[in-house]
Design a protein around this motif. Structure first.
Motif, PDB file in Angstrom:
ATOM      1  N   GLN A 199      15.243  -2.204   4.921  1.00  0.00           N
ATOM      2  CA  GLN A 199      14.811  -3.310   5.773  1.00  0.00           C
ATOM      3  C   GLN A 199      15.442  -4.645   5.374  1.00  0.00           C
ATOM      4  N   ILE A 200      16.078  -4.682   4.232  1.00  0.00           N
ATOM      5  CA  ILE A 200      16.597  -5.945   3.711  1.00  0.00           C
ATOM      6  C   ILE A 200      17.652  -6.538   4.642  1.00  0.00           C
ATOM      7  N   GLU A 201      18.621  -5.726   5.058  1.00  0.00           N
ATOM      8  CA  GLU A 201      19.687  -6.259   5.907  1.00  0.00           C
ATOM      9  C   GLU A 201      19.145  -6.727   7.249  1.00  0.00           C
ATOM     10  N   ILE A 202      18.210  -5.988   7.811  1.00  0.00           N
ATOM     11  CA  ILE A 202      17.605  -6.414   9.080  1.00  0.00           C
ATOM     12  C   ILE A 202      16.946  -7.777   8.909  1.00  0.00           C
ATOM     13  N   ALA A 203      16.135  -7.917   7.863  1.00  0.00           N
ATOM     14  CA  ALA A 203      15.433  -9.178   7.620  1.00  0.00           C
ATOM     15  C   ALA A 203      16.416 -10.323   7.385  1.00  0.00           C
ATOM     16  N   GLU A 204      17.482 -10.050   6.627  1.00  0.00           N
ATOM     17  CA  GLU A 204      18.466 -11.089   6.352  1.00  0.00           C
ATOM     18  C   GLU A 204      19.175 -11.530   7.627  1.00  0.00           C
ATOM     19  N   GLN A 205      19.598 -10.578   8.442  1.00  0.00           N
ATOM     20  CA  GLN A 205      20.336 -10.904   9.654  1.00  0.00           C
ATOM     21  C   GLN A 205      19.460 -11.639  10.666  1.00  0.00           C
TER      22      GLN A 205
ATOM     23  N   ALA B  70       6.545  -6.071   8.664  1.00  0.00           N
ATOM     24  CA  ALA B  70       7.680  -5.443   7.998  1.00  0.00           C
ATOM     25  C   ALA B  70       8.902  -5.455   8.908  1.00  0.00           C
ATOM     26  N   ALA B  71      10.070  -5.579   8.273  1.00  0.00           N
ATOM     27  CA  ALA B  71      11.324  -5.687   9.025  1.00  0.00           C
ATOM     28  C   ALA B  71      11.917  -4.319   9.313  1.00  0.00           C
ATOM     29  N   GLY B  72      11.096  -3.432   9.839  1.00  0.00           N
ATOM     30  CA  GLY B  72      11.572  -2.107  10.211  1.00  0.00           C
ATOM     31  C   GLY B  72      11.876  -2.044  11.692  1.00  0.00           C
TER      32      GLY B  72
ATOM     33  N   ILE C 242       7.091 -13.774  10.816  1.00  0.00           N
ATOM     34  CA  ILE C 242       7.444 -13.903   9.404  1.00  0.00           C
ATOM     35  C   ILE C 242       7.727 -12.485   8.930  1.00  0.00           C
ATOM     36  N   SER C 243       8.964 -12.237   8.573  1.00  0.00           N
ATOM     37  CA  SER C 243       9.425 -10.873   8.322  1.00  0.00           C
ATOM     38  C   SER C 243       9.476 -10.575   6.826  1.00  0.00           C
ATOM     39  N   LEU C 244       8.961  -9.401   6.454  1.00  0.00           N
ATOM     40  CA  LEU C 244       8.953  -8.961   5.066  1.00  0.00           C
ATOM     41  C   LEU C 244       9.776  -7.683   4.925  1.00  0.00           C
ATOM     42  N   ALA C 245      10.668  -7.649   3.968  1.00  0.00           N
ATOM     43  CA  ALA C 245      11.441  -6.431   3.686  1.00  0.00           C
ATOM     44  C   ALA C 245      10.688  -5.631   2.638  1.00  0.00           C
TER      45      ALA C 245
ATOM     46  N   THR D 193       1.168  -6.432  10.405  1.00  0.00           N
ATOM     47  CA  THR D 193       1.503  -5.014  10.469  1.00  0.00           C
ATOM     48  C   THR D 193       2.645  -4.731   9.496  1.00  0.00           C
ATOM     49  N   THR D 194       2.368  -3.935   8.494  1.00  0.00           N
ATOM     50  CA  THR D 194       3.354  -3.708   7.435  1.00  0.00           C
ATOM     51  C   THR D 194       3.743  -2.241   7.301  1.00  0.00           C
ATOM     52  N   GLY D 195       3.685  -1.509   8.407  1.00  0.00           N
ATOM     53  CA  GLY D 195       4.136  -0.128   8.380  1.00  0.00           C
ATOM     54  C   GLY D 195       2.999   0.869   8.425  1.00  0.00           C
ATOM     55  N   GLY D 196       3.317   2.093   8.820  1.00  0.00           N
ATOM     56  CA  GLY D 196       2.291   3.088   9.029  1.00  0.00           C
ATOM     57  C   GLY D 196       1.596   3.552   7.769  1.00  0.00           C
TER      58      GLY D 196
END
Length: 207
Positions: free
Chosen positions: A141-147, A117-119, A133-136, A42-45
């Motif tokens: 979404q980058i900071e969420i995925a990194e953290q 997606a890391a939303g 497995i999280s994709l930014a 699932t990579t977003g709407g």
């Protein structure tokens, strides 16, 4: 902000629909199994850049892919359904494509691994302890995925590393990795954030 402003921040206050709280216990029980057979993508709407198809093209390179069943969830506005269907018709993967679903908690609970997606759905997956497995796929979404990656809650990946990250779940340490991600994820969000926000609002009105 005013000095007396109450800040309700972090995943503990994530505003999840009640279905995630309702499915949490059943999902946690499933994590004890340790198998990796049902994969959710699932990579977003909207997915304008068609990350869904990019993910499937990478995963199909794996020798383990034909042993799995894939569920792809897209939004109503997903513009690449024709190219996705064309790929699937030529593919040997077992894939179900669902659009605009109303039972996401159930779908996540019955999945063994998510590529997503890391939303905001990150907190839904944490609530259900779904290894991810999280994709930014967007800047925010980058900071969420990194953290989440630093805390070993999800594997922060990209299309280049996706195949290697996917295959980790099928080698000798795969079950250990899956259980670690699941155990860490369940601590991040318990699905009670909406109730906590309501409680704080009630306190304000009482005063």
């Amino acid at each position: 902000l005013p000095i007396n402003c109450l800040l309700l921040l972090g995943p503990a206050f994530a505003l999840l629909r009640s279905e995630f709280k309702d499915w949490r216990e059943r999902s946690l029980e499933r994590r004890l199994d340790g198998s990796v057979e049902n994969i959710l993508i699932t990579t977003g709407g909207v997915d304008l850049n068609n990350h869904t198809l990019q993910v499937l093209k990478e995963i199909t390179k794996s020798e383990y892919a034909t042993k799995c069943t894939f569920t792809v969830v897209t939004g109503r506005s997903y513009p690449h359904i024709n190219s996705l269907n064309a790929f699937l018709q030529a593919s040997k993967l077992s894939v179900s494509v669902l659009s605009n679903v109303k039972n996401m908690a159930e779908i996540m609970s019955k999945s063994d691994l998510c590529i997503g997606a890391a939303g905001s759905t990150s907190w839904e997956r944490c609530c259900l302890a779904l290894p991810t497995i999280s994709l930014a796929i967007a800047e925010n979404q980058i900071e969420i995925a990194e953290q989440l990656g630093k805390r070993n809650v999800a594997i922060y990946s990209n299309i280049t590393n996706l195949l290697r990250n996917f295959e980790q779940f099928f080698d000798g340490s795969g079950k250990g990795l899956q259980r670690a991600l699941s155990a860490n994820a369940r601590k991040i969000c318990d699905g009670l954030g909406t109730l906590r926000v309501l409680e704080e609002l009630e306190k304000k009105f009482e005063n």
